[in-house]
Design an enzyme around this catalytic site. Structure first.
Site, PDB file in Angstrom:
ATOM      1  N   GLY A  72     -26.842  -0.617   3.011  1.00 17.04           N
ATOM      2  CA  GLY A  72     -25.761   0.384   2.935  1.00 17.04           C
ATOM      3  C   GLY A  72     -24.476  -0.324   2.567  1.00 17.04           C
ATOM      4  O   GLY A  72     -24.502  -1.396   1.956  1.00 17.04           O
ATOM      5  N   ALA A  77     -36.736  -7.380   5.137  1.00 10.41           N
ATOM      6  CA  ALA A  77     -37.039  -5.953   4.955  1.00 10.41           C
ATOM      7  C   ALA A  77     -36.493  -5.173   6.142  1.00 10.41           C
ATOM      8  O   ALA A  77     -36.225  -5.727   7.206  1.00 10.41           O
ATOM      9  CB  ALA A  77     -38.540  -5.765   4.840  1.00 10.41           C
ATOM     10  N   GLY A  78     -36.337  -3.901   5.975  1.00 11.64           N
ATOM     11  CA  GLY A  78     -35.816  -3.069   7.045  1.00 11.64           C
ATOM     12  C   GLY A  78     -35.653  -1.650   6.568  1.00 11.64           C
ATOM     13  O   GLY A  78     -36.371  -1.187   5.671  1.00 11.64           O
ATOM     14  N   LYS A 118      -0.159   3.333   7.216  1.00 15.01           N
ATOM     15  CA  LYS A 118      -0.977   2.119   7.303  1.00 15.01           C
ATOM     16  C   LYS A 118      -0.066   0.882   7.327  1.00 15.01           C
ATOM     17  O   LYS A 118      -0.276  -0.061   8.105  1.00 15.01           O
ATOM     18  CB  LYS A 118      -1.874   2.060   6.059  1.00 15.01           C
ATOM     19  CG  LYS A 118      -3.290   1.648   6.307  1.00 15.01           C
ATOM     20  CD  LYS A 118      -4.071   1.893   5.024  1.00 15.01           C
ATOM     21  CE  LYS A 118      -5.332   1.114   4.983  1.00 15.01           C
ATOM     22  NZ  LYS A 118      -6.007   1.176   3.681  1.00 15.01           N
ATOM     23  N   LEU A 169     -16.716 -11.141  -1.188  1.00 18.15           N
ATOM     24  CA  LEU A 169     -16.734 -11.238   0.274  1.00 18.15           C
ATOM     25  C   LEU A 169     -17.680 -10.218   0.899  1.00 18.15           C
ATOM     26  O   LEU A 169     -17.929  -9.151   0.352  1.00 18.15           O
ATOM     27  CB  LEU A 169     -15.334 -11.087   0.855  1.00 18.15           C
ATOM     28  CG  LEU A 169     -14.558  -9.790   0.657  1.00 18.15           C
ATOM     29  CD1 LEU A 169     -14.942  -8.735   1.663  1.00 18.15           C
ATOM     30  CD2 LEU A 169     -13.085 -10.086   0.753  1.00 18.15           C
ATOM     31  N   ASP A 186       0.870  -1.184   0.000  1.00 13.62           N
ATOM     32  CA  ASP A 186       0.000   0.000   0.000  1.00 13.62           C
ATOM     33  C   ASP A 186       0.901   1.225   0.000  1.00 13.62           C
ATOM     34  O   ASP A 186       1.962   1.215   0.637  1.00 13.62           O
ATOM     35  CB  ASP A 186      -0.890  -0.001   1.254  1.00 13.62           C
ATOM     36  CG  ASP A 186      -2.106   0.883   1.061  1.00 13.62           C
ATOM     37  OD1 ASP A 186      -3.227   0.348   1.033  1.00 13.62           O
ATOM     38  OD2 ASP A 186      -1.946   2.109   0.903  1.00 13.62           O
ATOM     39  N   LEU A 213     -34.016 -11.530   1.996  1.00  8.81           N
ATOM     40  CA  LEU A 213     -35.424 -11.137   1.900  1.00  8.81           C
ATOM     41  C   LEU A 213     -35.845 -10.354   3.153  1.00  8.81           C
ATOM     42  O   LEU A 213     -37.024 -10.145   3.368  1.00  8.81           O
ATOM     43  CB  LEU A 213     -36.322 -12.375   1.767  1.00  8.81           C
ATOM     44  CG  LEU A 213     -36.178 -13.212   0.493  1.00  8.81           C
ATOM     45  CD1 LEU A 213     -37.179 -14.364   0.501  1.00  8.81           C
ATOM     46  CD2 LEU A 213     -36.388 -12.362  -0.757  1.00  8.81           C
ATOM     47  N   LYS A 236     -24.011  -2.652   8.824  1.00  6.77           N
ATOM     48  CA  LYS A 236     -24.437  -4.016   9.184  1.00  6.77           C
ATOM     49  C   LYS A 236     -23.630  -4.433  10.415  1.00  6.77           C
ATOM     50  O   LYS A 236     -22.669  -3.747  10.777  1.00  6.77           O
ATOM     51  CB  LYS A 236     -24.211  -4.980   8.015  1.00  6.77           C
ATOM     52  CG  LYS A 236     -22.742  -5.140   7.634  1.00  6.77           C
ATOM     53  CD  LYS A 236     -22.616  -6.020   6.430  1.00  6.77           C
ATOM     54  CE  LYS A 236     -22.054  -7.345   6.796  1.00  6.77           C
ATOM     55  NZ  LYS A 236     -21.789  -8.196   5.628  1.00  6.77           N
ATOM     56  N   CYS A 263     -20.526  -1.480  -1.146  1.00  7.63           N
ATOM     57  CA  CYS A 263     -20.728  -2.196  -2.418  1.00  7.63           C
ATOM     58  C   CYS A 263     -22.071  -1.948  -3.076  1.00  7.63           C
ATOM     59  O   CYS A 263     -22.129  -1.447  -4.195  1.00  7.63           O
ATOM     60  CB  CYS A 263     -20.516  -3.684  -2.199  1.00  7.63           C
ATOM     61  SG  CYS A 263     -18.820  -4.070  -1.803  1.00  7.63           S
TER      62      CYS A 263
HETATM   63  C1  UDX Z   1     -22.084  -7.316  -0.268  1.00  8.31           C
HETATM   64  C2  UDX Z   1     -22.236  -8.704  -0.930  1.00  8.31           C
HETATM   65  O1  UDX Z   1     -22.985  -9.542  -0.072  1.00  8.31           O
HETATM   66  C3  UDX Z   1     -20.857  -9.285  -1.235  1.00  8.31           C
HETATM   67  O2  UDX Z   1     -21.013 -10.511  -1.905  1.00  8.31           O
HETATM   68  C4  UDX Z   1     -20.092  -8.302  -2.105  1.00  8.31           C
HETATM   69  O3  UDX Z   1     -18.807  -8.771  -2.387  1.00  8.31           O
HETATM   70  C5  UDX Z   1     -19.995  -6.948  -1.418  1.00  8.31           C
HETATM   71  O4  UDX Z   1     -21.313  -6.476  -1.112  1.00  8.31           O
HETATM   72  P1  UDX Z   1     -21.522  -6.410   2.168  1.00  8.31           P
HETATM   73  O5  UDX Z   1     -21.693  -5.042   1.598  1.00  8.31           O
HETATM   74  O6  UDX Z   1     -20.365  -6.672   3.071  1.00  8.31           O
HETATM   75  O7  UDX Z   1     -21.449  -7.497   0.988  1.00  8.31           O
HETATM   76  O8  UDX Z   1     -22.821  -6.738   3.047  1.00  8.31           O
HETATM   77  P2  UDX Z   1     -24.119  -7.637   2.965  1.00  8.31           P
HETATM   78  O9  UDX Z   1     -24.089  -8.628   4.051  1.00  8.31           O
HETATM   79  O10 UDX Z   1     -24.373  -8.141   1.615  1.00  8.31           O
HETATM   80  O11 UDX Z   1     -25.231  -6.547   3.336  1.00  8.31           O
HETATM   81  C6  UDX Z   1     -25.380  -5.363   2.566  1.00  8.31           C
HETATM   82  C7  UDX Z   1     -26.486  -4.529   3.141  1.00  8.31           C
HETATM   83  O12 UDX Z   1     -27.753  -5.133   2.897  1.00  8.31           O
HETATM   84  C8  UDX Z   1     -26.421  -4.294   4.645  1.00  8.31           C
HETATM   85  O13 UDX Z   1     -26.724  -2.944   4.917  1.00  8.31           O
HETATM   86  C9  UDX Z   1     -27.495  -5.208   5.202  1.00  8.31           C
HETATM   87  O14 UDX Z   1     -28.037  -4.741   6.406  1.00  8.31           O
HETATM   88  C10 UDX Z   1     -28.530  -5.153   4.084  1.00  8.31           C
HETATM   89  N1  UDX Z   1     -29.421  -6.328   4.045  1.00  8.31           N
HETATM   90  C11 UDX Z   1     -28.920  -7.573   3.794  1.00  8.31           C
HETATM   91  C12 UDX Z   1     -30.804  -6.162   4.220  1.00  8.31           C
HETATM   92  O15 UDX Z   1     -31.284  -5.036   4.439  1.00  8.31           O
HETATM   93  N2  UDX Z   1     -31.625  -7.251   4.142  1.00  8.31           N
HETATM   94  C13 UDX Z   1     -31.149  -8.501   3.889  1.00  8.31           C
HETATM   95  O16 UDX Z   1     -31.965  -9.434   3.811  1.00  8.31           O
HETATM   96  C14 UDX Z   1     -29.757  -8.670   3.717  1.00  8.31           C
END
Ligand code: UDX
Length: 431
Positions: A256, A251-252, A35, A152, A30, A249, A319, A259
């Protein structure tokens, strides 16, 4: 195999650690000297379960080393995996300048005629990027370009890297595939060998599809709310159909992270470049943008004007099991509540330092119970385990009025109602 991993964000560090754990000799690079010095001392710049121990152990075993110089420790590698950021530019397109700068620098550094090496793009890059990189390196027949997207999830990044659901390898030559077979020799996951463009598209399509599942349920939660149905039960019933699947699936308050918001936006922009309108993905983004305000609109009907009301926010990261607040719904919730004049007290097991940098003037507490004390309402924004399993009797005693908004649909609605709480989830509520 000697592997250099360029970039020490979530993807870079996890890739470096997992490949070192699988027996490769990995150098993590890096340009941020500070870092690198921290990492050399075993200090992680991210919060990720199990990573710190793995990092220290691998360094002690000599499997993993850190350097700020591509020209130094890394140049003996045969595979260079690029995990640098591809942030959204002002139009939403992925900004590829770190990728191209890094590759240009690398091509300058490593001598020709020294055997074939692989340049692997693991950063999320729009369709056509690997082909552009190959054009840039057209005079370097010793460098073969590969697209190898990462899937991931933060919070379980190390597990996902060690046991990926699939390994997607895009290349334009057998030599490219052979390199990656060796890199992933210790992995039992299914491998898909395909073209550059397909590999790049798989990454965006996967994230956009997962985001679609969530936004579909979030929009449905609005109807369930009005039509007196429970979206969690609806999801359970849908998920029993293996064609639909039970995951993603829930809801909420919305998705965020680094990705889904970025990748849906970039996919829409890429499509526009190709004169294609991705109307479904656009709607997915719109539902996600409006979900927090739809959810919060329930508060005034319960509490009256929010001016001067104390609202407790539990969970700030996007999350659980991460301190990452990028595009977290908590950001827009805090902004709206502040605009309405509410007093905010917040608690998160890991993300408070990050949130303090954005909103230094809200009240941060060192436990959920301190945040809840004398609150007019408590809102759950992130389903950290300790915030799901609360001592509800204590919560009831501490709150000024027993109003709970469950932004993740995980609290035990029925028993809370029996205890006298007013419970409102996204698309589920006590009568
Ligand atoms: C995601 C993809 O899962 C991963 O494969 C990709 O490489 C990068 O993006 P990540 O962003 O770490 O990973 O989190 P993820 O667990 O997928 O959750 C993303 C968001 O969706 C979170 O804010 C989570 O709270 C929300 N979520 C997830 C929901 O609101 N409802 C769900 O049923 C699942």
């Amino acid at each position: 195999m000697k592997i250099a991993v360029i970039g020490t964000g979530y993807v870079g560090l996890t890739t470096a650690v997992s490949l070192a754990m699988r027996g490769h000799e990995v150098t993590s690079v890096d340009i941020d000297q500070n870092k690198i010095e921290q990492l050399q001392r075993g200090i992680l710049p991210i919060y990720e379960p199990d990573m710190d121990l793995a990092l220290i152990t691998l360094q002690q075993q000599g499997q993993l080393q850190f350097t700020s110089s591509l020209t130094g420790g890394a140049k003996d590698a045969t595979v260079f995996i690029f995990c640098v950021g591809t942030p959204a530019d002002e139009t939403g397109k992925a900004d590829l300048s770190y990728v191209f700068q890094g590759i240009t620098e690398l091509a300058r550094t490593i001598p020709q005629g020294d055997g074939t090496r692989a340049i692997v793009l693991k950063s999320t890059c729009p369709i056509g990027t690997a082909s552009r990189v190959a054009d840039l390196l057209s005079n370097r027949t010793d460098l073969t370009v590969i697209s190898n997207p990462e899937f991931l999830r933060e919070g379980s990044a190390l597990y996902d890297s060690l046991y990926p659901s699939r390994i997607v390898i895009g290349a334009d030559s057998q030599a490219g595939y052979r390199f990656m077979e060796e890199v992933y020799a210790g992995f039992s996951s299914p491998k898909l060998f395909t073209t550059w463009n397909n590999a790049e598209m798989i990454k965006y399509a996967s994230n956009a599809f997962l985001a679609t599942k969530i936004s579909f349920m979030n929009e449905l939660s609005r109807l369930c709310d009005s039509a007196n149905a429970d979206v969690s039960v609806v999801a359970e019933g849908m998920g029993l159909d293996s064609r639909i699947g039970a995951e993603f699936l829930r809801a909420g308050i919305g998705y965020g992270g680094s990705c889904f918001p970025k990748d849906t936006h970039a996919l829409v922009q890429t499509a526009r470049d190709h004169q294609v309108e991705l109307s479904i993905v656009q709607s997915v983004m719109e539902v996600n943008r409006t979900q927090p305000s739809w959810f919060l609109s329930k508060l005034p009907s319960l509490l009256g004007p929010l001016q001067g009301k104390k609202i407790a926010l539990l969970g700030l990261s996007f999350k659980p099991n991460t301190d990452d607040i990028r595009e977290a719904p908590s950001l827009s919730v805090i902004k709206s509540l502040r605009e309405a004049g509410a007093i905010i007290s917040a608690y998160d097991p890991a993300a408070m330092e990050n949130m303090k940098r954005v909103f230094p003037d809200i009240q941060f507490e060192n436990s959920a119970y301190n945040a809840i004390a004398s609150a007019d309402a408590t809102i759950l924004l992130t389903e950290w385990k300790e915030l799901v399993d609360l001592d509800w009797r204590r919560v009831k005693q501490l709150m000024k009025s027993p109003v709970l908004l469950d932004g993740r649909n995980v609290w035990p609605m029925k028993s809370l109602a029996q205890m006298g709480f007013t419970y409102i989830g996204a698309g589920r509520r006590t009568s």
